[in-house]
Design an enzyme around this catalytic site. Structure first.
Site, PDB file in Angstrom:
ATOM      1  N   LYS A  53       0.836  -1.212   0.000  1.00 17.73           N
ATOM      2  CA  LYS A  53       0.000   0.000   0.000  1.00 17.73           C
ATOM      3  C   LYS A  53       0.872   1.263   0.000  1.00 17.73           C
ATOM      4  O   LYS A  53       0.598   2.226  -0.722  1.00 17.73           O
ATOM      5  CB  LYS A  53      -0.943  -0.010   1.212  1.00 17.73           C
ATOM      6  CG  LYS A  53      -2.014  -1.107   1.108  1.00 17.73           C
ATOM      7  CD  LYS A  53      -2.777  -1.355   2.408  1.00 17.73           C
ATOM      8  CE  LYS A  53      -3.719  -2.554   2.232  1.00 17.73           C
ATOM      9  NZ  LYS A  53      -4.492  -2.873   3.446  1.00 17.73           N
ATOM     10  N   GLN A  97      -4.751  -1.239   9.583  1.00 20.96           N
ATOM     11  CA  GLN A  97      -4.630  -2.589   9.054  1.00 20.96           C
ATOM     12  C   GLN A  97      -5.219  -3.609  10.036  1.00 20.96           C
ATOM     13  O   GLN A  97      -4.932  -3.561  11.231  1.00 20.96           O
ATOM     14  CB  GLN A  97      -3.145  -2.894   8.761  1.00 20.96           C
ATOM     15  CG  GLN A  97      -2.903  -4.206   8.052  1.00 20.96           C
ATOM     16  CD  GLN A  97      -3.479  -4.266   6.635  1.00 20.96           C
ATOM     17  OE1 GLN A  97      -3.607  -3.258   5.949  1.00 20.96           O
ATOM     18  NE2 GLN A  97      -3.839  -5.453   6.201  1.00 20.96           N
ATOM     19  N   ASP A 120     -10.997   2.573   3.537  1.00 21.47           N
ATOM     20  CA  ASP A 120     -11.316   1.143   3.474  1.00 21.47           C
ATOM     21  C   ASP A 120     -12.818   0.940   3.256  1.00 21.47           C
ATOM     22  O   ASP A 120     -13.248  -0.165   2.910  1.00 21.47           O
ATOM     23  CB  ASP A 120     -10.935   0.459   4.798  1.00 21.47           C
ATOM     24  CG  ASP A 120      -9.631  -0.318   4.719  1.00 21.47           C
ATOM     25  OD1 ASP A 120      -9.306  -0.808   3.617  1.00 21.47           O
ATOM     26  OD2 ASP A 120      -8.964  -0.451   5.761  1.00 21.47           O
TER      27      ASP A 120
HETATM   28  N1  GUN Z   1      -6.815  -6.910   6.382  1.00 21.94           N
HETATM   29  C1  GUN Z   1      -7.111  -7.723   5.334  1.00 21.94           C
HETATM   30  N2  GUN Z   1      -7.691  -7.022   4.341  1.00 21.94           N
HETATM   31  C2  GUN Z   1      -7.755  -5.749   4.771  1.00 21.94           C
HETATM   32  C3  GUN Z   1      -8.232  -4.540   4.173  1.00 21.94           C
HETATM   33  O1  GUN Z   1      -8.745  -4.499   3.060  1.00 21.94           O
HETATM   34  N3  GUN Z   1      -8.091  -3.422   4.925  1.00 21.94           N
HETATM   35  C4  GUN Z   1      -7.557  -3.435   6.164  1.00 21.94           C
HETATM   36  N4  GUN Z   1      -7.491  -2.291   6.832  1.00 21.94           N
HETATM   37  N5  GUN Z   1      -7.112  -4.525   6.740  1.00 21.94           N
HETATM   38  C5  GUN Z   1      -7.203  -5.670   6.038  1.00 21.94           C
END
Ligand code: GUN
Length: 286
Positions: A53, A97, A120
């Site tokens: 990311k 996350q 998100d």
């Molecule tokens: N953990 C697994 N997939 C995701 C996601 O799309 N966003 C976040 N913040 N954590 C995750």
């Protein structure tokens, strides 16, 4: 039957290129989108996702800030960090996350993120907006899958879409978006009786179960489109999807590989959401 390989890696690359162009235009107008990523602890999978990311942000020209917190951090400290970012004018997107350590309530953390910065799309406000078809920030993985359909010309109208998995991150929002695109949707999950009976009805099958290669050819109707959201390690340590690709690919009309299918799209849509959030916040501040 010959099948189409849906190249998420390539489509994500195109989206990132479009965003890079847009971000450079925004820079000329004086806006630099900013994304803050909070990583609690050091879960190796989370480390990998977060790294990709941050790398994508840098490549596109989005300002990124990685905030690391100890596994033992108190919930209040994390909430205060989120609140601080909510007020920070250089930050337009906030991502915490997941998963979080067991002593922290993820729902509370997510609900603390300002909906306008919730890139998100997990906050109750954005989830609710999606439910009633209002413009908000969409969860990145389902949003990315909708882009795969759009950019490969796979039509959804009148199709029977079967989603396996009812998580808040993928299954539930996926079912909602497919339905809004005029598919008829069945949402299956771990307690569904005779799962294969349902999945064999699918024109479009989305597997988001989190169990390596569990979707074998018995689960798939010949000619179906199969989208594999899984990211699992098999006994040999190899990254595999929820779909047994070798077995299923020959019976379907189109399929996403793992890796190189849905995964890169999730990151691309996070970038898209960050740019969208930045533009909206900026308009509002003018
Ligand atoms: N953990 C697994 N997939 C995701 C996601 O799309 N966003 C976040 N913040 N954590 C995750």
């Amino acid at each position: 039957m010959s099948y189409q390989l849906i190249d998420g890696k390539q489509i994500a690359k195109e989206i990132r290129a479009e965003l890079k162009e847009e971000v450079s235009q925004l820079a000329e107008e004086g806006l630099k989108p900013g994304l803050a990523v909070i990583l609690v602890g050091n879960n190796p999978a989370s480390e990998t996702y977060v790294r990709s990311k941050i790398r994508a942000s840098e490549e596109i020209g989005i300002h990124s800030r990685l905030i690391r917190m100890e596994e033992t951090v108190q919930e209040e400290e994390l909430l205060n960090q989120v609140k601080e970012l909510n007020e920070d004018p250089a930050i337009h997107g906030i991502l915490v996350q997941l998963p979080l350590p067991a002593h922290i309530d993820p729902d509370k953390v997510i609900a603390t993120i300002s909906p306008s910065k919730d890139v998100d799309g997990f906050s109750p406000v954005n989830m609710g907006k999606m439910m009633i078809g209002q413009n908000g920030l969409l969860p990145c993985t389902p949003y990315g899958i909708m882009q795969l359909f759009k950019r490969t010309g796979i039509s959804l109208e009148g199709k029977h879409a079967v989603v396996v998995g009812r998580s808040n991150i993928v299954g539930k929002p996926m079912a909602m978006l497919l339905q809004q695109a005029n598919a008829t949707v069945t949402l299956c999950h771990s307690k569904t009786a005779d799962l294969a009976h349902h999945t064999r009805q699918a024109d479009i099958l989305v597997a988001a179960v989190g169990r390596g290669e569990m979707i074998t050819k018995e689960f798939v109707k010949p000619g179906a489109v199969v989208i594999d959201v899984g990211m699992n390690r098999n006994e040999a340590g190899k990254l595999v999807g929820d779909v047994n690709f070798e077995e299923v690919a020959p019976v379907c009309s189109a399929i996403t590989p793992v890796p190189g299918g849905v995964g890169p799209m999730t990151v691309a849509m996070l970038m898209k959401n960050t740019v969208t959030a930045a533009k909206k916040l900026w308009q509002r501040a003018k």
